[in-house]
Every structure is written in C-alpha cells, then in structure tokens.
Design a protein around this motif. Structure first.
Motif, PDB file in Angstrom:
ATOM      1  N   LEU A  33       0.828  -1.211   0.000  1.00 23.22           N
ATOM      2  CA  LEU A  33       0.000   0.000   0.000  1.00 23.22           C
ATOM      3  C   LEU A  33       0.857   1.254   0.000  1.00 23.22           C
ATOM      4  O   LEU A  33       0.561   2.220  -0.698  1.00 23.22           O
ATOM      5  CB  LEU A  33      -0.920   0.016   1.222  1.00 23.22           C
ATOM      6  CG  LEU A  33      -2.018  -1.020   1.288  1.00 23.22           C
ATOM      7  CD1 LEU A  33      -2.845  -0.818   2.544  1.00 23.22           C
ATOM      8  CD2 LEU A  33      -2.901  -0.987   0.067  1.00 23.22           C
ATOM      9  N   GLY A  34       1.927   1.246   0.795  1.00 23.13           N
ATOM     10  CA  GLY A  34       2.812   2.401   0.860  1.00 23.13           C
ATOM     11  C   GLY A  34       3.446   2.723  -0.470  1.00 23.13           C
ATOM     12  O   GLY A  34       3.532   3.881  -0.870  1.00 23.13           O
ATOM     13  N   GLU A  35       3.868   1.686  -1.183  1.00 25.00           N
ATOM     14  CA  GLU A  35       4.464   1.900  -2.508  1.00 25.00           C
ATOM     15  C   GLU A  35       3.418   2.419  -3.493  1.00 25.00           C
ATOM     16  O   GLU A  35       3.714   3.283  -4.312  1.00 25.00           O
ATOM     17  CB  GLU A  35       5.064   0.604  -3.023  1.00 25.00           C
ATOM     18  CG  GLU A  35       6.286   0.187  -2.257  1.00 25.00           C
ATOM     19  CD  GLU A  35       6.750  -1.207  -2.630  1.00 25.00           C
ATOM     20  OE1 GLU A  35       6.319  -1.728  -3.669  1.00 25.00           O
ATOM     21  OE2 GLU A  35       7.540  -1.768  -1.863  1.00 25.00           O
ATOM     22  N   ALA A  36       2.204   1.895  -3.385  1.00 27.17           N
ATOM     23  CA  ALA A  36       1.133   2.352  -4.279  1.00 27.17           C
ATOM     24  C   ALA A  36       0.804   3.817  -4.003  1.00 27.17           C
ATOM     25  O   ALA A  36       0.564   4.594  -4.926  1.00 27.17           O
ATOM     26  CB  ALA A  36      -0.103   1.472  -4.106  1.00 27.17           C
ATOM     27  N   PHE A  37       0.804   4.193  -2.740  1.00 28.13           N
ATOM     28  CA  PHE A  37       0.553   5.592  -2.379  1.00 28.13           C
ATOM     29  C   PHE A  37       1.688   6.481  -2.880  1.00 28.13           C
ATOM     30  O   PHE A  37       1.459   7.530  -3.482  1.00 28.13           O
ATOM     31  CB  PHE A  37       0.391   5.705  -0.861  1.00 28.13           C
ATOM     32  CG  PHE A  37       0.213   7.108  -0.361  1.00 28.13           C
ATOM     33  CD1 PHE A  37      -0.833   7.897  -0.808  1.00 28.13           C
ATOM     34  CD2 PHE A  37       1.086   7.638   0.568  1.00 28.13           C
ATOM     35  CE1 PHE A  37      -1.006   9.193  -0.335  1.00 28.13           C
ATOM     36  CE2 PHE A  37       0.931   8.924   1.047  1.00 28.13           C
ATOM     37  CZ  PHE A  37      -0.121   9.705   0.598  1.00 28.13           C
ATOM     38  N   ALA A  38       2.926   6.059  -2.666  1.00 25.66           N
ATOM     39  CA  ALA A  38       4.089   6.850  -3.083  1.00 25.66           C
ATOM     40  C   ALA A  38       4.155   7.022  -4.597  1.00 25.66           C
ATOM     41  O   ALA A  38       4.630   8.045  -5.088  1.00 25.66           O
ATOM     42  CB  ALA A  38       5.374   6.202  -2.571  1.00 25.66           C
ATOM     43  N   SER A  39       3.672   6.032  -5.337  1.00 22.58           N
ATOM     44  CA  SER A  39       3.722   6.121  -6.802  1.00 22.58           C
ATOM     45  C   SER A  39       2.461   6.748  -7.392  1.00 22.58           C
ATOM     46  O   SER A  39       2.346   6.869  -8.606  1.00 22.58           O
ATOM     47  CB  SER A  39       3.948   4.730  -7.412  1.00 22.58           C
ATOM     48  OG  SER A  39       2.835   3.897  -7.149  1.00 22.58           O
ATOM     49  N   GLY A  40       1.514   7.145  -6.547  1.00 21.98           N
ATOM     50  CA  GLY A  40       0.309   7.817  -7.033  1.00 21.98           C
ATOM     51  C   GLY A  40      -0.821   6.890  -7.429  1.00 21.98           C
ATOM     52  O   GLY A  40      -1.818   7.333  -8.004  1.00 21.98           O
ATOM     53  N   ARG A  41      -0.722   5.606  -7.145  1.00 24.90           N
ATOM     54  CA  ARG A  41      -1.794   4.666  -7.484  1.00 24.90           C
ATOM     55  C   ARG A  41      -2.963   4.752  -6.506  1.00 24.90           C
ATOM     56  O   ARG A  41      -4.070   4.372  -6.842  1.00 24.90           O
ATOM     57  CB  ARG A  41      -1.268   3.235  -7.500  1.00 24.90           C
ATOM     58  CG  ARG A  41      -0.269   2.956  -8.598  1.00 24.90           C
ATOM     59  CD  ARG A  41       0.198   1.504  -8.531  1.00 24.90           C
ATOM     60  NE  ARG A  41       1.406   1.264  -9.266  1.00 24.90           N
ATOM     61  CZ  ARG A  41       1.477   1.059 -10.576  1.00 24.90           C
ATOM     62  NH1 ARG A  41       0.394   1.078 -11.297  1.00 24.90           N
ATOM     63  NH2 ARG A  41       2.638   0.847 -11.147  1.00 24.90           N
ATOM     64  N   LEU A  42      -2.695   5.221  -5.283  1.00 24.66           N
ATOM     65  CA  LEU A  42      -3.730   5.394  -4.273  1.00 24.66           C
ATOM     66  C   LEU A  42      -3.725   6.834  -3.786  1.00 24.66           C
ATOM     67  O   LEU A  42      -2.665   7.443  -3.668  1.00 24.66           O
ATOM     68  CB  LEU A  42      -3.483   4.485  -3.062  1.00 24.66           C
ATOM     69  CG  LEU A  42      -3.584   2.982  -3.243  1.00 24.66           C
ATOM     70  CD1 LEU A  42      -3.199   2.271  -1.943  1.00 24.66           C
ATOM     71  CD2 LEU A  42      -4.983   2.566  -3.663  1.00 24.66           C
ATOM     72  N   THR A  43      -4.902   7.350  -3.472  1.00 18.89           N
ATOM     73  CA  THR A  43      -4.983   8.666  -2.841  1.00 18.89           C
ATOM     74  C   THR A  43      -4.683   8.495  -1.357  1.00 18.89           C
ATOM     75  O   THR A  43      -4.656   7.370  -0.840  1.00 18.89           O
ATOM     76  CB  THR A  43      -6.390   9.272  -2.991  1.00 18.89           C
ATOM     77  OG1 THR A  43      -7.320   8.464  -2.252  1.00 18.89           O
ATOM     78  CG2 THR A  43      -6.814   9.366  -4.447  1.00 18.89           C
ATOM     79  N   SER A  44      -4.487   9.583  -0.660  1.00 15.04           N
ATOM     80  CA  SER A  44      -4.199   9.491   0.773  1.00 15.04           C
ATOM     81  C   SER A  44      -5.380   8.892   1.530  1.00 15.04           C
ATOM     82  O   SER A  44      -5.193   8.134   2.482  1.00 15.04           O
ATOM     83  CB  SER A  44      -3.832  10.858   1.342  1.00 15.04           C
ATOM     84  OG  SER A  44      -4.890  11.765   1.170  1.00 15.04           O
ATOM     85  N   VAL A  45      -6.591   9.176   1.102  1.00 13.49           N
ATOM     86  CA  VAL A  45      -7.776   8.618   1.759  1.00 13.49           C
ATOM     87  C   VAL A  45      -7.866   7.108   1.511  1.00 13.49           C
ATOM     88  O   VAL A  45      -8.110   6.330   2.444  1.00 13.49           O
ATOM     89  CB  VAL A  45      -9.063   9.334   1.278  1.00 13.49           C
ATOM     90  CG1 VAL A  45     -10.310   8.647   1.807  1.00 13.49           C
ATOM     91  CG2 VAL A  45      -9.037  10.797   1.692  1.00 13.49           C
TER      92      VAL A  45
END
Length: 189
Positions: free
Chosen positions: A21-33
């Motif tokens: 999840l952290g990598e997906a967030f860092a790469s823009g695949r997930l929003t902060s929410v």
C-alpha cells in the motif's frame, strides 16, 4: 504470506501488505484517503484472506524485497544548515535525525510509513529538531534533553501508526507536533 486464506494473519503478513500500500501511495496509485482506509483494514484483518482484497489490484513488488519501501534505516542530517523534509516520501522503520548548529524539520504527516511502528532517533547539539507526526499517530516519547527545550505535543491516544521518538538533545530544542501551529515556525510550513 501463506496460500491458506483462513490462516490467521501475522504481524509480518500485515506489514508486507502495508508495504504494498505504501508503494502504491508513493507512486500515485492510491490517494491518501484510499491509503488510510486500506491501511486501517489491513491492520484490523484477522486472516490472510482478509488482506487480499486490499492489495490485489496493486503491483506486488514489495514481496520480492527489491522495493525502496523496505529500507530499514536512513539518516537525515543538518550541519550548520537548515534542512526540511516534507511532502510524500518513503520513511524507513528506523530514521535517524542528526543536527549540529542548524535546524532539521521532518514532516511525517504525508510520508509513507513502512509499517505499524517506526522509530525516529534524534541526535541534536546546538540545534533545533522538529518532527511533525500524522494527526492520528500514537507517539512514544523517549527523548533525553540536557540544557535543552523539549516540547512533545504529539500525545498518545490516536488509532494510527506508533511513532517512537528516541535520542538526545543537548543545548538545543526538540519539538514533536501534530500541526504546523505547534511548530512555532509558520514560514516553514
């Protein structure tokens, strides 16, 4: 992770899913929410099968161990200077902050944390060190101060990540805060 979806999930299983999840967030695949919602679900999951829906639509690069989010140690230093680290960045499980005759400001509020608990060690001499934590973080304060000012407004009681602050400040100042107004440095926000 095991292939049996009914097997009880271990802390290591949850941490591996959180790294994805952290990598997906860092790469823009997930929003902060999305990241926050999925992370909460992962850390409340009882079985391995409950982890799968939260990572199945994301690349599984973390499991191979080659992803930058698996970094265990990193250091941020300021010597006769002012260093500010903020925005979206990947923190490590053990981050050392070293400041000598300067200022070091590290904002963890938007950082991608690699697991449920991280340790931030502080070593400051004649310097100011400011650590901003996420609003829901549980802060464990273990910083020693000698001829220094220490202000920890992070508290404990949130349901978010556990951030353990350790180390020593001599002839300086250490601030651990949840908001920018706690920093007393509005121009640096």
């Amino acid at each position: 992770m095991t292939d049996d979806p009914t097997m009880r999930a271990s802390d290591a299983d949850r941490d591996r899913a959180a790294t994805v999840l952290g990598e997906a967030f860092a790469s823009g695949r997930l929003t902060s929410v999305e990241h926050a919602d999925r992370l909460e679900a992962i850390y409340t999951a009882k079985t391995v099968g409950e982890l799968v829906p939260h990572t199945k639509d994301l690349p599984q690069t973390s499991a191979s161990g080659g992803a930058p989010a698996t970094v265990e140690h990193q250091q941020v230093s300021a010597v006769f200077s002012k260093v500010i680290k903020r925005g979206r960045w990947i923190a490590s499980r053990h981050t050392h902050l070293a400041a000598t005759f300067g200022a070091l400001i590290v904002d963890l509020s938007q950082a991608v944390l690699p697991g449920r608990e991280i340790t931030v060690s502080v070593s400051a001499f004649c310097a100011k060190t400011i650590v901003r934590v996420p609003p829901n973080a549980q802060v464990i304060d273990e910083v020693g101060a000698v001829f220094a000012k220490r202000q920890v407004s992070g508290g404990s009681g949130g349901d978010g990540p556990v951030i353990r602050i350790t180390g020593r400040v001599t002839f300086g100042k250490v601030i651990v805060a949840r908001t920018v107004t706690d920093w007393n440095l509005h121009g640096d926000a």
